[in-house]
Design an enzyme around this catalytic site. Structure first.
Site, short mmCIF file in Angstrom:
data_model
loop_
_atom_site.label_atom_id
_atom_site.label_comp_id
_atom_site.label_asym_id
_atom_site.label_seq_id
_atom_site.Cartn_x
_atom_site.Cartn_y
_atom_site.Cartn_z
N VAL A 108 0.87 -1.48 0.38
CA VAL A 108 0.64 -0.38 -0.31
C VAL A 108 0.93 1.29 0.33
O VAL A 108 1.77 1.00 0.43
CB VAL A 108 -1.21 0.00 0.95
CG1 VAL A 108 -1.92 1.72 1.27
CG2 VAL A 108 -1.85 -1.27 1.46
N CYS A 109 0.68 1.79 -1.00
CA CYS A 109 1.21 3.38 -0.84
C CYS A 109 2.81 3.50 -0.82
O CYS A 109 3.21 2.44 -2.10
CB CYS A 109 0.61 4.36 -0.04
SG CYS A 109 1.82 6.05 0.26
N THR A 110 3.63 3.93 -0.35
CA THR A 110 5.17 3.77 -1.09
C THR A 110 5.28 2.02 0.34
O THR A 110 6.76 2.39 0.91
CB THR A 110 5.96 5.01 -0.02
OG1 THR A 110 5.12 5.07 1.78
CG2 THR A 110 5.68 5.78 -0.16
N THR A 128 2.70 3.32 -6.82
CA THR A 128 2.93 3.53 -5.59
C THR A 128 1.98 5.19 -5.36
O THR A 128 1.45 5.47 -6.76
CB THR A 128 4.49 3.62 -4.79
OG1 THR A 128 4.49 4.51 -3.69
CG2 THR A 128 5.18 5.13 -5.88
N ALA A 161 -1.62 2.58 -4.80
CA ALA A 161 -1.61 3.38 -4.73
C ALA A 161 -1.56 4.39 -3.43
O ALA A 161 -1.20 3.26 -2.29
CB ALA A 161 -1.89 5.14 -5.72
#
Length: 328
Positions: A108-110, A128, A161
């Site tokens: 998730v995300c970074t 990301t 993202a």
């Protein structure tokens, strides 16, 4: 019923919603999979030493166990956050050794940066948070970075993202595992829509572009957003900004990061999507309202950008229609 255990990796300065968003989805799914007492996604959390971690927002999360004692049985979820900037080398080593055992590896995300650092995204498509896509691509050129999608799946690895995109990814997996009705039920409980496809842009046209510094250009941006069906040619917009078309086009791109044509295209697509999702207007009416002129022109824009024609997009991603939008 098949159980799919989920192991969530915790570390200091993790983004709390990266953890709790997908966990809430998986936790709620057990109530809508045919057996209310079943635990469709048994969830465990683990940190390097088994000690509580402090999230980027200041919340403290207490893991179930140290990573050394954790088993990767099915799904491994790696969240993001400020802690991904200078990760503990031991965490990268653990991911490099244990993550390949997962039947599904999610970030998730970074969190994608941690997977890339461990070499797990080499030769893979990934995404990301939009603000960190350049960083991922620059530091790991062997990763095929896609900045626009909500999430990207490449085999058993799925990267999502920014922040709330982890919820979208988890809902997509619940739908894959247990069907659309179960995923819709979870989405309703969490008061989110099950309608953002993986290839939908991470952000609106207004967020994708920078806000212009000069007021005449900011006014043009507002005008475009409020009048998607109007004359949005470079000549018309330049006249509104009281600039020559050439000067306007150059200044608009310099201050917003995209050409006027690209900005108009995104605004029109976004407006058309909202009308398809939230109204009962016909495709022909929507195409006129959004400046496409013809349904065929709108269809081409949708297929090119979203991979689905307007009618298919509406069928798949339409949310509840407000009462005032019902046909008489």
């Amino acid at each position: 019923m098949t159980k799919r255990p989920v192991l969530v990796v915790l570390f200091d300065d993790v983004q709390s919603l990266d953890v709790t968003g997908p966990v809430e989805v998986f936790s709620a799914a057990g109530h809508f999979t045919g057996d209310a007492d079943a635990d469709a996604y048994p969830i465990r959390t683990a940190s390097l030493d088994g000690a509580p971690v402090r999230t980027a927002s200041g919340l403290r999360l207490t893991p179930d166990m140290p990573l050394a004692e954790a088993e990767v049985e099915h799904t491994l979820l790696v969240p993001g956050g400020e802690g991904t900037r200078t990760p503990d080398p031991r965490l990268i080593d653990w991911l490099r050794e244990h993550a390949p055992r997962a039947q599904r590896l999610l970030s998730v995300c970074t969190g994608a940066l941690l997977l890339a650092e461990a070499g797990l995204l080499d030769g893979r498509r990934a995404t990301t948070h939009w603000a960190h896509c350049d960083r991922l691509a620059r530091r790991h050129p062997e990763v095929d970075v896609h900045p626009d999608p909500i999430f990207v799946r490449d085999g058993e690895i799925a990267t999502s993202a920014g922040v709330t995109a982890g919820i979208d990814l988890a809902l997509a997996l619940v739908e894959e595992d247990h069907g659309r009705e179960a995923a819709l039920a979870v989405a309703r409980v969490l008061v989110v829509f099950l309608r953002r496809p993986g290839n939908q842009a991470q952000f609106s046209a207004q967020l994708a572009a920078q806000t212009a510094r000069r007021e005449p250009l900011r006014e043009v941006q507002r005008w475009i957003s409020e009048h998607p069906g109007g004359d949005l040619s470079v000549e018309a917009l330049a006249a509104r900004a009281r600039l020559s078309p050439r000067h306007f086009a150059r200044a608009f791109q310099a201050e917003t990061g995209m050409t006027p044509g690209r900005y108009v295209e995104r605004v029109r697509l976004e407006h058309a999507r909202r009308l398809l999702e939230d109204s009962r207007d016909g495709v022909e009416e929507i195409s006129r309202a959004c400046g496409y002129g013809t349904p065929e022109a709108m269809r081409r824009a949708f297929v090119r950008t979203l991979g689905a024609a307007p009618a298919e997009y509406r069928r798949r991603f339409r949310g509840p229609v407000p009462a005032h939008a019902e046909s008489p």
